[in-house]
Design an enzyme around this catalytic site. Structure first.
Site, PDB file in Angstrom:
ATOM      1  CG  ASP A 286     -77.776 -10.849-104.162  1.00  0.00           C
ATOM      2  OD1 ASP A 286     -77.946  -9.752-104.732  1.00  0.00           O
ATOM      3  OD2 ASP A 286     -77.260 -10.947-103.037  1.00  0.00           O
TER       4      ASP A 286
HETATM    5  C1  NOJ Z   1     -76.174  -7.638-103.725  1.00  0.00           C
HETATM    6  C2  NOJ Z   1     -76.582  -7.828-102.312  1.00  0.00           C
HETATM    7  O1  NOJ Z   1     -76.147  -9.084-101.854  1.00  0.00           O
HETATM    8  C3  NOJ Z   1     -78.073  -7.719-102.070  1.00  0.00           C
HETATM    9  O2  NOJ Z   1     -78.299  -7.693-100.693  1.00  0.00           O
HETATM   10  C4  NOJ Z   1     -78.627  -6.516-102.740  1.00  0.00           C
HETATM   11  O3  NOJ Z   1     -80.020  -6.440-102.489  1.00  0.00           O
HETATM   12  C5  NOJ Z   1     -78.338  -6.586-104.223  1.00  0.00           C
HETATM   13  N1  NOJ Z   1     -76.903  -6.604-104.420  1.00  0.00           N
HETATM   14  C6  NOJ Z   1     -78.945  -5.439-105.004  1.00  0.00           C
HETATM   15  O4  NOJ Z   1     -78.308  -4.261-104.717  1.00  0.00           O
END
Ligand code: NOJ
Length: 762
Positions: A286
């Protein structure tokens, strides 16, 4: 007859043989292509493929990628996310095509609930219990997103969640493993279709592996600590279902799992995901998930990058820990070239499967973008879909539907805001085209109704909290007059009306990422407005905007009608009108329990019994499992939702009380529409395993059917139960069923059911 069967059997065996070499050849072709490419790649270029940068259009953390263009040119980037439109994507891809080996970039984004045609938030979609419709939302999203240049979506989010304080419950399907798994499968199918190479399909990314929804105290990014029994039987099934459905990629969760953060968790990413589940795609961290391992306490950037790669993280989102330290890790023997090669190969395979090596610009088609995005057909579907997600929580004395006459006072901070309609993760919605509830209601009401409006209250009393709750341009302008004055103005408007519609609840950004709350009620100043509106003696309909289950105990006691509309996408306003005026009968059912108060959390229907279950005993009973200050009951149970009509269930008929492996028993019931409106009903099947080697939940959802009934009509609904539906992971984590006594329940929600007994006989 026998001969025909034999002939058929031979034919199908032959065709299985006939197909096998074909798939092997495809795979061999891909392997050969990638091996050849990788033989030309330097270590730096291989590491470059593992680097995922942001294009800067939507960021979800403090860090932002820099120097992106020159990095692409040097082969230091594998993919970009949050960059859209054929023009911008073409430009970035052209730079990649000028790099030494011309390896195309993959383009991702958080296409979560639709693209520009934004659908209701995932928790709302789940409340429709309409799998074909949910699949179609993903299909439409993929069509629009690929027309705008994208080929990879960070969806579905399948984190099971039982703590409504956690803001991200809005992004998932709720508390149930079975329903969560069914939705996970159709979402993957909707995005990926049958052919990832098609120009209108995109690669799914299942997230967030794993157990992110069990963050302690509902605080985002927080630690999880969980038994294997709970993991395997409750939290893991939706991830596994999405992977079994063929999802091409997985995103790792931020949280610590039993002492090892997911991004560096080898048990999770290698032993479970790869070895046990046989996942063949690639794994992305992530946002800054790799560098966050430093704060988790696993070491400096070089150390944590090595740990993440070795654990099974293939792609590093935004941290650039892989890009800047993996080579040194390699030189120091901390990681092997085989580990780098494997991650690189999996990412190249994803690009190959998407057909990017054949045509890197295949998603850059301006004509498609102009024609396929926000088409009238898609908007029509978005409106229909939204109506199916709303949940009627209360409707005393048939306050709803509204009549198309007289004066309706529309009051509340959510009544006249466009940007708060679509909900969290509506990054692609064009707010200039989204109607406010006031506009939508006027359009649907027609000319015989007068609709008046007053703000009535601010979103939250505390101005700072209002700012925090309205991020990403989802503002609600603040009225700086004293609260009493704002309320008094609304009361005057209400007094002149026949009915009051109060548009209250959460703003869009009060749920979603980094939007946890400890008080999940309607905010203070809005509650005072509601009380004042009720005092006018006019019928009040609460149209509740919510990204989570809210505590509505006071509202349930005092407000005659409550329609929970979540955040319904770009067509939410008109869809709310459709339901308020009865053009569509609400049929949504909640997929997360609504507690009476926050102290009951976690509260979910599939709980286990204690040794002192309260059962049918009266609350409060000393020395039994209950609280002094609130009963154990939810305010609204899982699966609950009313209709403008009523449904009457017959008793369950069972084909046999003994079930043997390999056979099925049939459970049949009748459902009658005993009211005045045509309507849809979600008929739910639950099972309880009464005695076993492990404790089992008091009820588990095992099936459901959505049926529609005209007034007076009766339909027979049949469910089959087979031995495989009764399996669970035992204390040795073996997936087994155990002979013995069971109960089956059929009903309109998890509480109001009829039941029947049966035995599994082995
Ligand atoms: C953080 C989030 O937890 C995740 O769900 C998301 O896909 C990413 N950022 C990218 O934006």
């Amino acid at each position: 007859m026998k001969r025909i069967i034999i002939v058929l059997a031979i034919a199908s065996t032959l065709s299985a043989f006939a197909q096998k070499p074909k798939t092997t050849t495809e795979k061999q072709k891909m392997d050969a292509f990638i091996s050849n490419l990788m033989s030309k790649m330097t270590v730096d270029e291989k590491i470059g493929q593992l680097n995922l940068v942001t294009g800067g259009e939507a960021t979800t953390g403090a860090a932002v990628s820099t120097g992106v263009e020159s990095k692409i040119a040097k082969g230091n980037v594998g993919g970009i996310f949050s960059l859209t439109t054929p023009q911008k994507i073409r430009k970035a891809q052209e730079i990649a095509m000028r790099s030494r080996l011309k390896i195309p970039l993959i383009f991702g984004q958080d296409v979560i609930h639709g693209y520009k045609t934004t659908f209701p938030i995932p928790l709302a979609l789940a409340a429709s219990w309409d799998l074909p419709m949910i699949e179609k939302t993903a299909r439409v999203a993929a069509t629009e997103a690929t027309a705008d240049g994208l080929n990879w979506t960070f969806s579905p989010m399948v984190d099971l969640a039982r703590d409504p304080r956690w803001g991200r419950v809005a992004e998932g399907s709720g508390e149930d493993p079975y329903l969560g798994a069914e939705i996970a499968k159709v979402m993957v199918k909707g995005y990926q279709g049958n052919d990832l190479k098609a120009v209108n399909t995109m690669m799914a990314c299942v997230k967030h592996l794993a157990l992110y929804g069990a963050a302690e105290a509902g605080r985002d990014y927080n630690t999880t600590d969980m038994s294997f029994d709970r993991m395997y039987n409750e939290y893991l099934p939706p991830y596994k279902a999405a992977i079994d459905a063929g999802a091409g990629s997985v995103m790792v969760s931020f949280n610590d799992i039993n002492g090892v953060p997911a991004t560096a968790n080898k048990w999770l990413l290698t032993d479970l995901l790869r070895k046990e589940w046989g996942f063949k795609g690639f794994v992305a961290s992530d946002y800054t998930g790799v560098s966050e391992l430093i704060a988790h306490g696993l070491g400096d950037l070089k150390t944590v990058s090595g740990l993440a790669l070795k654990a099974g993280t293939d792609m590093d989102m935004v941290s650039e820990g892989f890009l800047t330290t993996l080579k040194q890790n390699l030189n120091e023997g901390k990681v092997t070239i085989a580990q780098i090669n494997m991650a690189c190969r999996l990412i190249l395979e994803a690009k190959y499967k998407l057909g990017l090596f054949d045509d890197p610009f295949k998603y850059c088609n301006d004509e498609r973008a102009a024609k396929e995005i926000l088409s009238q057909e898609n908007l029509k579907f978005a409106r229909e879909a939204a109506t199916k997600t709303f949940v009627l929580l209360k409707n005393d004395q048939q306050t709803l539907p509204l009549q198309r006459k007289g004066t309706i006072a529309l009051v509340g901070p959510l009544a006249n805001t466009a940007s708060n309609m679509p909900g969290t993760w509506s990054v692609n919605a064009d707010m200039s085209k989204v109607p406010t509830l006031l506009q939508g209601l006027k359009e649907v009401a027609g000319n015989n109704v007068k609709i008046t409006y007053a703000l009535g209250s601010n979103l939250i009393g505390d101005p700072n909290q209002q700012i925090w709750g309205t991020a990403h341009g989802r503002d609600i302008p603040r009225d700086n007059r004293p609260e009493s004055e704002i309320i008094a103005e609304a009361v005057k408007v209400a007094e002149k009306a026949d009915v009051v519609v109060a548009a209250l609840g959460e703003a869009s950004e009060m749920s979603g990422e980094s939007s946890s709350r400890t008080d999940i009620g309607i905010p203070d100043t809005q509650r005072r407005l509601l009380a004042a509106l009720l005092q006018t003696g006019k019928p009040v309909v609460l149209v509740l905007f919510a990204g989570r289950p809210m505590t509505l105990t006071w509202e349930q006691q005092n407000v005659p009608a409550i329609l929970n509309v979540w955040f319904g996408g770009v067509e939410a306003a008109k869809a709310i009108g459709d339901v308020l005026f009865g053009d569509v009968n609400p049929s949504g059912k909640i997929t997360m329990t609504f507690p009476q108060n926050v102290g009951q959390i976690p509260l979910y229907y599939a709980h286990k019994n204690t040794g002192r279950p309260l059962g049918d005993r009266k609350w409060f009973t000393r020395f039994w499992s209950n609280y002094l200050d609130v009963s154990n009951d939810p305010l609204y149970p899982f699966g609950y939702g009313l209709s403008y009509t009523t449904f009457t269930y017959g008793d369950i008929k069972i084909s046999s009380n003994n079930l043997k492996p390999g056979q099925k028993i049939k459970l049949t019931t009748t459902v009658t529409n005993s009211g005045k409106y045509a309507g849809e009903e979600v008929v739910q099947l639950y099972v309880r395993d009464l005695v076993g080697t492990s404790t089992r939940p008091v009820k588990e959802l095992k099936g459901f059917q959505k049926i529609s009934l005209q007034p007076g009509e009766t339909k027979t609904v049949t469910f089959e139960i087979g031995e495989e539906m009764l399996r669970f992971y035992n204390s040795q984590l073996k997936y087994v069923s155990e002979a013995g006594d069971f109960k089956a329940f059929i009903g309109t929600n998890s509480r109001d059911v009829k039941e029947v007994d049966f035995k599994l006989v082995k």
